[in-house]
Design a protein around this motif. Structure first.
Motif, PDB file in Angstrom:
ATOM      1  N   LEU A  20     -18.396  71.324  32.135  1.00  7.76           N
ATOM      2  CA  LEU A  20     -17.805  72.580  32.579  1.00  7.76           C
ATOM      3  C   LEU A  20     -18.649  73.259  33.645  1.00  7.76           C
ATOM      4  O   LEU A  20     -18.123  73.783  34.641  1.00  7.76           O
ATOM      5  N   PHE A  21     -19.971  73.240  33.472  1.00  6.41           N
ATOM      6  CA  PHE A  21     -20.843  73.975  34.373  1.00  6.41           C
ATOM      7  C   PHE A  21     -21.445  73.127  35.497  1.00  6.41           C
ATOM      8  O   PHE A  21     -21.842  73.676  36.527  1.00  6.41           O
ATOM      9  N   ALA A  25     -15.575  69.513  40.933  1.00  9.82           N
ATOM     10  CA  ALA A  25     -14.190  69.819  40.571  1.00  9.82           C
ATOM     11  C   ALA A  25     -13.373  68.556  40.291  1.00  9.82           C
ATOM     12  O   ALA A  25     -12.599  68.500  39.325  1.00  9.82           O
ATOM     13  N   TRP A  28     -14.337  67.000  36.990  1.00 12.26           N
ATOM     14  CA  TRP A  28     -13.752  67.793  35.903  1.00 12.26           C
ATOM     15  C   TRP A  28     -12.268  67.445  35.732  1.00 12.26           C
ATOM     16  O   TRP A  28     -11.785  67.274  34.613  1.00 12.26           O
ATOM     17  N   ARG A 130     -10.863  77.058  35.425  1.00 11.55           N
ATOM     18  CA  ARG A 130     -12.239  76.758  35.849  1.00 11.55           C
ATOM     19  C   ARG A 130     -12.427  77.077  37.322  1.00 11.55           C
ATOM     20  O   ARG A 130     -13.496  77.552  37.742  1.00 11.55           O
ATOM     21  N   ALA A 131     -11.400  76.822  38.132  1.00 13.13           N
ATOM     22  CA  ALA A 131     -11.498  77.122  39.556  1.00 13.13           C
ATOM     23  C   ALA A 131     -11.577  78.624  39.810  1.00 13.13           C
ATOM     24  O   ALA A 131     -12.221  79.067  40.766  1.00 13.13           O
ATOM     25  N   ASP A 133     -12.731  81.003  37.436  1.00 14.25           N
ATOM     26  CA  ASP A 133     -13.998  81.459  36.847  1.00 14.25           C
ATOM     27  C   ASP A 133     -14.330  80.521  35.693  1.00 14.25           C
ATOM     28  O   ASP A 133     -13.528  80.371  34.765  1.00 14.25           O
ATOM     29  N   VAL A 134     -15.504  79.913  35.744  1.00 14.60           N
ATOM     30  CA  VAL A 134     -15.874  78.919  34.744  1.00 14.60           C
ATOM     31  C   VAL A 134     -15.884  79.496  33.331  1.00 14.60           C
ATOM     32  O   VAL A 134     -15.714  78.771  32.342  1.00 14.60           O
ATOM     33  N   TRP A 135     -16.037  80.822  33.225  1.00 12.14           N
ATOM     34  CA  TRP A 135     -16.086  81.438  31.900  1.00 12.14           C
ATOM     35  C   TRP A 135     -14.699  81.573  31.270  1.00 12.14           C
ATOM     36  O   TRP A 135     -14.588  81.769  30.053  1.00 12.14           O
ATOM     37  N   LEU A 138     -13.952  78.506  29.009  1.00 11.86           N
ATOM     38  CA  LEU A 138     -14.890  78.581  27.893  1.00 11.86           C
ATOM     39  C   LEU A 138     -14.505  79.715  26.948  1.00 11.86           C
ATOM     40  O   LEU A 138     -14.577  79.568  25.722  1.00 11.86           O
TER      41      LEU A 138
END
Length: 271
Positions: A20-21, A25, A28, A130-131, A133-135, A138
């Motif tokens: 994830l981090f 791209a 992923w 994810r594109a 905001d990665v949070w 999650l």
């Protein structure tokens, strides 16, 4: 069994965080497509597909996932509105009716179409969120984990009234209520410490959204439980020691991720 479950969960979470981090791209996207293909293979088993047809279906879903993920970069985010809206409509309207009337995956075309609707928007949401905001992905997974853990322990401690005894005898209304309360409490803590994106929603709107997402996570779990019961299976697969199959691990995400994606797209469209 518990040790096996914990070790598998720890390995999955560690791998997820690294991907994830740190993953580019496209990597992923490929990982999401692989997970989607594995889930599609298990879906094919639930639907009664023959082995060759199941593998072909899994490959088709993986290719669709890669194509859709590449499409995310080529269109404005509100171009996803229709797909997320279709998935949200399925989980808010069709899935409850499906469980109430005990419909089955009768017919290969129906089973393939429903599987695509269940799996593809959720996979696409993982790529899209994810594109943005990665949070976000999650946070979506964290919500499901909190709901699942709270439902389990509250159900064991306080459970009296069965939630859906003919579908999943172990689930109780008290467990579901515990899940809602736990998610709201965690959400309120995040709201209190956040001074950014969460405050685009009023507090009551945030609580309402958390409640809806928690109920949808339970619905996703129950929906897959119904299909497994109809197929005469305890788990969707055996790939994950102590946890069953991939579909067993992502059932609640299939129902929550598209709705989160829809909220993000609408918010982006309005701003």
């Amino acid at each position: 069994m518990l040790k096996e479950r914990v070790l598998t969960a720890a390995a999955l979470v560690a791998g997820l965080l690294v991907a994830l981090f740190l993953a580019p791209a496209f990597v992923w996207l490929l990982l999401v497509a692989i997970a989607c293909a594995l889930a599609a293979r298990e879906w094919a088993v639930l639907a009664g597909f023959r082995a060759g047809a199941g593998i072909g279906y899994a490959a088709f879903v993986a290719l669709a996932c890669v194509a859709a993920g590449a499409w995310v970069d080529a269109v404005p985010s509100h171009g996803l509105l229709w797909l997320y809206g279709l998935a949200a409509g399925f989980w808010l309207v069709i899935a409850p009716l499906w469980m109430r009337h005990r419909w089955t995956l009768s017919g290969r075309a129906t089973a393939a179409g429903v599987g695509l609707l269940v799996l593809l928007p959720a996979a696409l949401a993982l790529v899209h969120l994810r594109a943005v905001d990665v949070w976000l992905p999650l946070g979506a997974m964290g919500l499901v984990w909190v709901a699942d853990i709270a439902a389990y322990f509250c159900g064991r401690r306080f459970g009296r009234v069965k939630l859906a005894p003919s579908i999943s005898p172990g689930k109780t209304r008290e467990g579901a209520l515990g899940a809602v309360v736990a998610v709201i409490l965690v959400g309120l803590a995040l709201y209190a410490f956040d001074d950014g994106v969460l405050h685009t929603l009023p507090l009551l709107g945030w609580v309402a959204l958390l409640t809806l997402l928690t109920l949808l996570s339970i619905a996703g779990d129950l929906f897959e439980s119904l299909l497994k019961r109809q197929a005469g299976l305890k788990d969707s697969g055996t790939l994950l020691p102590g946890h069953g199959g991939v579909l067993d691990r992502i059932d609640s995400l299939t129902s929550t991720l598209p709705v989160i994606g829809l909220v993000v797209v609408i918010s982006d469209f309005l701003t």
